[in-house]
Write a protein that holds these residues in place. Structure first.
Motif, mmCIF file in Angstrom:
data_model
loop_
_atom_site.group_PDB
_atom_site.id
_atom_site.type_symbol
_atom_site.label_atom_id
_atom_site.label_comp_id
_atom_site.label_asym_id
_atom_site.label_seq_id
_atom_site.Cartn_x
_atom_site.Cartn_y
_atom_site.Cartn_z
ATOM 1 N N CYS A 30 -0.695 -12.378 -5.009
ATOM 2 C CA CYS A 30 -2.091 -12.395 -5.451
ATOM 3 C C CYS A 30 -2.318 -11.201 -6.374
ATOM 4 O O CYS A 30 -1.932 -10.069 -6.050
ATOM 5 C CB CYS A 30 -3.028 -12.327 -4.240
ATOM 6 S SG CYS A 30 -4.759 -12.069 -4.720
ATOM 7 N N VAL A 79 -1.044 -10.217 -1.683
ATOM 8 C CA VAL A 79 -0.433 -11.039 -0.627
ATOM 9 C C VAL A 79 0.595 -11.985 -1.261
ATOM 10 O O VAL A 79 0.436 -12.444 -2.397
ATOM 11 C CB VAL A 79 -1.520 -11.807 0.168
ATOM 12 C CG1 VAL A 79 -2.084 -12.988 -0.605
ATOM 13 C CG2 VAL A 79 -0.984 -12.258 1.519
ATOM 14 N N CYS A 93 -5.027 -8.740 -4.110
ATOM 15 C CA CYS A 93 -4.695 -8.144 -2.806
ATOM 16 C C CYS A 93 -3.192 -8.094 -2.558
ATOM 17 O O CYS A 93 -2.757 -7.563 -1.535
ATOM 18 C CB CYS A 93 -5.395 -8.884 -1.671
ATOM 19 S SG CYS A 93 -4.659 -10.489 -1.292
ATOM 20 N N CYS A 148 -5.517 -15.253 -4.510
ATOM 21 C CA CYS A 148 -5.521 -16.052 -3.290
ATOM 22 C C CYS A 148 -6.961 -16.512 -3.033
ATOM 23 O O CYS A 148 -7.908 -15.998 -3.643
ATOM 24 C CB CYS A 148 -4.982 -15.240 -2.118
ATOM 25 S SG CYS A 148 -6.077 -13.941 -1.551
ATOM 26 N N CYS A 153 -9.512 -13.666 -1.982
ATOM 27 C CA CYS A 153 -10.034 -12.813 -3.069
ATOM 28 C C CYS A 153 -10.960 -13.601 -3.988
ATOM 29 O O CYS A 153 -11.910 -13.054 -4.537
ATOM 30 C CB CYS A 153 -8.879 -12.219 -3.872
ATOM 31 S SG CYS A 153 -7.951 -11.000 -2.937
#
Ligand SMILES: [Zn+2]
Ligand SMILES: [Zn+2]
Length: 273
Positions: free
Chosen positions: A74, A79, A77, A93, A96
């Protein structure tokens, strides 16, 4: 003894000024000491203790098992996605996308699995502070783009009680090691905790965000340093991003132009596995 040493040293140093001679001599002795130390105290793989070529490296067997974070991730963030098509609009993602955090990007060196957990828990709870240099080495590598832009590194602060118990803040150790490697200045006391927070293990991501949103503040003595600057927030692990968001809210309120996050390890989102 001194009578024999003086002519030998002067052969090498006679063409330099006294200050330069002294610096050169100290440099040579330091290098000699370092290489001797390398021979006497070789570097070890932090996972299995096997001897490796240099500090920060893993042995070949552990290297194959360690999970470094690689794209796709992402854009906000950090991830990990299982495949490129998992990203939504803006390469984010769904979390977010629905609720954009106060920080604008995240990089993590490792996926928070058994290996990364072993290093980080020993750094936090077993006084293995030398592991901060190993983790910082990999954070510096993965965060090179954001570190090039950064004007200050700010570690996520511990509560006073936790700092008293542990005697050191692991995020501050990581920030110092990254600062030494990159030259980006660190503000170890840039952020403070307004209050201690209860353990968050059982809370949902939304509950963590609510608890931590106003848990941090910029140290009043550091307001001028933060205003107008690009800040990289440093922490050991990112789980939901709620702690990083709380810190970024405080930094942005103090006038930081941008806040990005650099962590040693990122906990995967089970929904994206
Ligand atoms: Zn190993
Ligand atoms: Zn995200």
């Amino acid at each position: 003894m001194g009578q024999y040493q003086r002519p030998l040293v002067s052969v090498f140093l006679s063409r330099l000024s006294p200050d330069a001679q002294m610096m050169r001599l100290i440099g040579s002795l330091t290098e000699l000491g370092r290489s001797t130390l390398d021979l006497l105290v070789p570097s070890h793989c932090p996972f299995c203790d096997e001897i490796v070529d240099a500090e920060g490296l893993f042995c070949a067997r552990c290297f194959r098992q360690v999970e470094f974070v690689t794209d796709p991730v992402c854009a906000i963030c950090g991830v990990m996605f299982s495949y490129a098509g998992q990203a939504g609009a803006g390469s984010c993602c769904s979390v977010c996308l629905a609720n954009s955090p106060a920080f604008s990007g995240t990089r993590a060196a490792f996926r928070y699995d058994t290996h990364a957990r072993k290093l980080i828990l020993q750094l936090k709870h077993a006084d293995r502070i030398e592991f901060s240099r190993i983790l910082a080495f990999h954070m510096t590598r993965v965060g090179s783009a954001q570190l090039r832009e950064a004007q200050f590194l700010v570690p996520v602060p511990l509560s006073r009680r936790r700092l008293f118990q542990r005697r050191y803040n692991q995020a501050a150790l990581l920030a110092s090691a990254i600062s030494r490697a990159t030259g980006v200045m660190v503000l170890p006391d840039g952020l403070v905790r307004r209050r201690a927070t209860q353990p968050l293990g059982h809370k949902t991501a939304a509950e963590r965000h609510a608890v931590l949103r106003d848990a941090f503040a910029v140290n009043p003595r550091r307001m001028r340093d933060i205003a107008g600057r690009r800040v990289v927030l440093i922490d050991d692990v990112m789980t939901s991003g709620a702690t990083a968001n709380g810190c970024a809210v405080a930094l942005k309120a103090a006038g930081a132009v941008s806040v990005t996050v650099l962590v040693a390890a990122r906990v995967p989102d089970p929904r994206l596995a």
